[in-house]
Design a protein around this motif. Structure first.
Motif, PDB file in Angstrom:
ATOM      1  N   ALA A 437       0.852  -1.191   0.000  1.00  0.00           N
ATOM      2  CA  ALA A 437       0.000   0.000   0.000  1.00  0.00           C
ATOM      3  C   ALA A 437       0.884   1.236   0.000  1.00  0.00           C
ATOM      4  O   ALA A 437       1.812   1.347   0.806  1.00  0.00           O
ATOM      5  CB  ALA A 437      -0.923   0.011   1.212  1.00  0.00           C
ATOM      6  N   SER A 438       0.589   2.173  -0.926  1.00  0.00           N
ATOM      7  CA  SER A 438       1.442   3.349  -1.086  1.00  0.00           C
ATOM      8  C   SER A 438       0.608   4.589  -1.371  1.00  0.00           C
ATOM      9  O   SER A 438      -0.508   4.500  -1.885  1.00  0.00           O
ATOM     10  CB  SER A 438       2.429   3.150  -2.248  1.00  0.00           C
ATOM     11  N   VAL A 439       1.202   5.735  -1.066  1.00  0.00           N
ATOM     12  CA  VAL A 439       0.598   7.038  -1.374  1.00  0.00           C
ATOM     13  C   VAL A 439       1.180   7.549  -2.680  1.00  0.00           C
ATOM     14  O   VAL A 439       2.399   7.580  -2.851  1.00  0.00           O
ATOM     15  CB  VAL A 439       0.871   8.046  -0.241  1.00  0.00           C
ATOM     16  N   MET A 458      -2.694   0.810   7.281  1.00  0.00           N
ATOM     17  CA  MET A 458      -2.048  -0.271   8.018  1.00  0.00           C
ATOM     18  C   MET A 458      -3.048  -1.139   8.769  1.00  0.00           C
ATOM     19  O   MET A 458      -2.810  -2.332   8.999  1.00  0.00           O
ATOM     20  CB  MET A 458      -1.025   0.303   9.008  1.00  0.00           C
ATOM     21  N   GLU A 459      -4.147  -0.538   9.171  1.00  0.00           N
ATOM     22  CA  GLU A 459      -5.157  -1.278   9.921  1.00  0.00           C
ATOM     23  C   GLU A 459      -5.910  -2.269   9.042  1.00  0.00           C
ATOM     24  O   GLU A 459      -6.559  -3.191   9.540  1.00  0.00           O
ATOM     25  CB  GLU A 459      -6.160  -0.301  10.566  1.00  0.00           C
ATOM     26  N   HIS A 464      -0.010  -5.865   3.679  1.00  0.00           N
ATOM     27  CA  HIS A 464       1.195  -6.462   4.253  1.00  0.00           C
ATOM     28  C   HIS A 464       2.314  -5.450   4.436  1.00  0.00           C
ATOM     29  O   HIS A 464       3.086  -5.547   5.387  1.00  0.00           O
ATOM     30  CB  HIS A 464       1.729  -7.577   3.337  1.00  0.00           C
ATOM     31  N   LEU A 465       2.424  -4.492   3.522  1.00  0.00           N
ATOM     32  CA  LEU A 465       3.632  -3.684   3.438  1.00  0.00           C
ATOM     33  C   LEU A 465       3.298  -2.264   2.999  1.00  0.00           C
ATOM     34  O   LEU A 465       2.454  -2.072   2.126  1.00  0.00           O
ATOM     35  CB  LEU A 465       4.587  -4.340   2.424  1.00  0.00           C
ATOM     36  N   ILE A 497       4.739  -4.611   7.538  1.00  0.00           N
ATOM     37  CA  ILE A 497       6.120  -4.458   7.084  1.00  0.00           C
ATOM     38  C   ILE A 497       6.289  -3.055   6.511  1.00  0.00           C
ATOM     39  O   ILE A 497       5.384  -2.529   5.859  1.00  0.00           O
ATOM     40  CB  ILE A 497       6.446  -5.509   6.003  1.00  0.00           C
ATOM     41  N   VAL A 498       7.435  -2.447   6.734  1.00  0.00           N
ATOM     42  CA  VAL A 498       7.737  -1.130   6.171  1.00  0.00           C
ATOM     43  C   VAL A 498       8.889  -1.291   5.181  1.00  0.00           C
ATOM     44  O   VAL A 498       9.867  -1.990   5.453  1.00  0.00           O
ATOM     45  CB  VAL A 498       8.100  -0.115   7.273  1.00  0.00           C
TER      46      VAL A 498
END
Length: 577
Positions: A437-439, A458-459, A464-465, A497-498
């Motif tokens: 997931a990204s902005v 994140m929730e 996952h990441l 995960i980051v």
């Protein structure tokens, strides 16, 4: 000229054109051309010789002529003119969070900027908040930038610095006058960006600096040789100056340590040497006036009763205490990465097929890769519709069932909408092996809004990441304003995960936050975000960042074997569900 040199020059042109106030489409044409050249598996010189430059997306007749000049001469009259018209120092604007091409141009125009010092003063005086379309949030971001003791110097990311260093070192090693040469400084410590590239050289017996200067004039891309005290400055078309220092062979080890570590690290070494009855200076290590023979850096640390401290950790902070306590990390190595979890193919905005990316993964020694093409919201990048993504999942399943070698995880890079929701339905997300997931939009949200947006993503039980958590592009766009401490806390709480995005233009999550993430129990992933088979080789940039963050292999999720990785992803989804 090599691809990287041409791309670096074009990126520099793009930034200077933006600062000059040129139209957005023109600026982006240069930036896009640089991106295409970096991704190309074919040497740009061969493309130019074949007359195919205009086949590159966005490259017209005028831009093709400028690329031809760079390739054939190693110089650019256009770039020289731009640097005379716009102070290159102002390229540092793009390091400020929230500042991209348009915002930088507006700041230069409205404030009549000629230096970064002027911008710092304008922010202190409250002038930025009143500028049309900018406002208080940007002013706060600028003030924070200068409060963090940034120098305001124009910096260059490692995608420029590493190839330049390799190219220059290879050239110098081939010169008749040179016995040996090595890199030093911030560059050798692996910092995200550098303002200069220090090199140390030892001459062969009987060779002089004058002879060396004559030989150096053959360095491709060289624009000027400037003697400065004990150093020789080699200016070149990339804009990143090389600083060449001649060193006596007997002093090479101590000079290398002195020039590599931070001032604090070197000062501590000098103090420790004194405590053990030595005198340490860059000219050597001495006991009772007699030099101690040092073949390698490890010999110096051993003589001082110290564990060897890798260059990436020599920041003059707590590395000596950690070494004394036996707590220096066993830093992650490139060969410990078993796969890449963020890759784009020609299904969206990549240049290679799933099959080609898998073949490259196998060639790199990977046990798996993840294809994570864009989701529907990112239309400019060919984001996949729900139907198209379902088709891709089926295609990956067929590939895995029929093709031995490097298995492919079916994934997606899903856009985080401004409200924190995702732009794909849960039923489809649940079919994916991996969800990044990204902005990619609404970068000017406030700090609280952006932080809440990513935390809400994140929730989500399918995520996952988090990809490139601040959205920065080093040298061309500052990241959006986000509270990374809160993101780290939320990632630890949700088991998300980051990413450490290994693209040298991103290196995001930044190295400054990696130890905090590790201490909080956050798992990280080093990924390339590659859009071609060529940029899959960028992984080493991310590993360097991870090493500077004191990370070991166990801190990075894609050091796991495939079966263990799948278990970790399933466990994480259950935890959040």
């Amino acid at each position: 000229m090599d691809n990287w040199e041409v791309a670096a020059a074009l990126e520099r042109m793009a930034g200077l054109l933006a600062l000059k106030g040129e139209k957005d489409f023109k600026v982006r044409a240069y930036s896009q051309a640089a991106r295409q050249i970096i991704r190309s598996s074919e040497p740009i010189a061969e493309i130019a010789a074949a007359g195919r430059l205009r086949q590159l997306p966005g490259v017209g007749e005028a831009l093709a002529a400028k690329i031809n000049e760079l390739v054939s001469t190693g110089r650019s009259a256009f770039l020289t003119a731009l640097e005379a018209a716009v102070p290159p120092e102002l390229l540092a604007l793009f390091s400020i969070p929230g500042v991209g091409f348009k915002t930088a141009a507006a700041l230069v125009e409205e404030l009549k900027l000629n230096s970064m010092a002027q911008l710092a003063e304008a922010a202190r005086a409250g002038q930025v908040r009143h500028l049309p379309g900018l406002g208080r949030n940007l002013e706060l971001s600028i003030s924070r930038y200068f409060e963090e003791q940034r120098t305001g110097a124009a910096l260059f990311h490692r995608g420029v610095a590493v190839p330049l260093a390799e190219h220059a070192i290879a050239f110098l090693r081939g010169l008749p006058a040179v016995r040996s040469v090595c890199a030093a400084g911030d560059f050798r410590r692996g910092t995200e960006q550098v303002a200069e590239l220090p090199l140390l050289a030892v001459l062969k017996s009987g060779r002089s600096a004058t002879v060396l200067r004559d030989e150096l004039r053959g360095l491709p891309g060289l624009t000027a040789l400037v003697p400065t005290g004990e150093r020789l400055i080699l200016e070149n078309v990339t804009g990143l100056p090389l600083q060449l220092t001649l060193v006596d062979e007997d002093a090479l080890v101590t000079t290398l340590v002195e020039r590599t570590g931070s001032a604090g690290h070197w000062t501590t070494l000098v103090q420790i040497a004194r405590q053990h009855g030595f005198s340490l200076g860059k000219t050597g290590l001495f006991r009772n006036g007699r030099p101690v023979k040092l073949e390698q850096e490890v010999d110096l640390y051993r003589a001082l009763k110290l564990v060897f401290i890798p260059p990436e950790l020599r920041e003059g902070e707590d590395e000596f205490a950690a070494a004394a306590a036996g707590k220096l990390p066993r830093l992650i190595e490139l060969n410990q990465l078993r796969g890449d979890l963020h890759l784009h193919t020609d299904w969206s905005d990549g240049t290679a097929s799933i099959e080609a990316m898998a073949q490259k993964g196998a060639a790199l020694g990977y046990e798996y890769i993840a294809v994570t093409d864009h989701s529907p919201s990112l239309k400019i990048a060919g984001g996949l519709s729900e139907e198209k993504l379902a088709e891709q999942i089926a295609s990956i399943e067929r590939f895995n069932s029929t093709t031995p070698g490097c298995p492919v995880l079916a994934g997606a890079e899903v856009d985080i909408r401004p409200d924190g929701s995702l732009d794909l339905p849960d039923a489809l997300l649940d079919r994916l092996d991996l969800v990044v997931a990204s902005v990619h939009s609404s970068f000017r949200q406030t700090r609280d809004e952006m932080t809440g947006r990513i935390c809400r993503a994140m929730e989500h039980p399918a995520v996952h990441l988090i990809g490139h958590p601040t959205g920065r592009l080093l040298g061309s766009r500052g990241g959006y304003d986000v509270d990374l401490e809160k993101l780290i806390h939320r990632a630890a709480h949700t088991g998300t995960i980051v990413e450490i995005n290994a693209s040298p233009q991103r290196l995001d999550l930044a190295e400054a936050y990696l130890r905090r993430a590790r201490a909080a129990g956050v798992r990280l992933a080093v990924n390339t975000d590659a859009h071609s088979t060529v940029t899959m080789e960028d992984m080493f940039y991310g590993v360097t960042a991870a090493r500077r963050g004191w990370l070991e292999d166990g801190d990075v999720v894609n050091t796991l074997p495939l079966a263990a990785l799948r278990r970790a992803l399933r466990q994480k989804r259950r935890r959040k569900g």
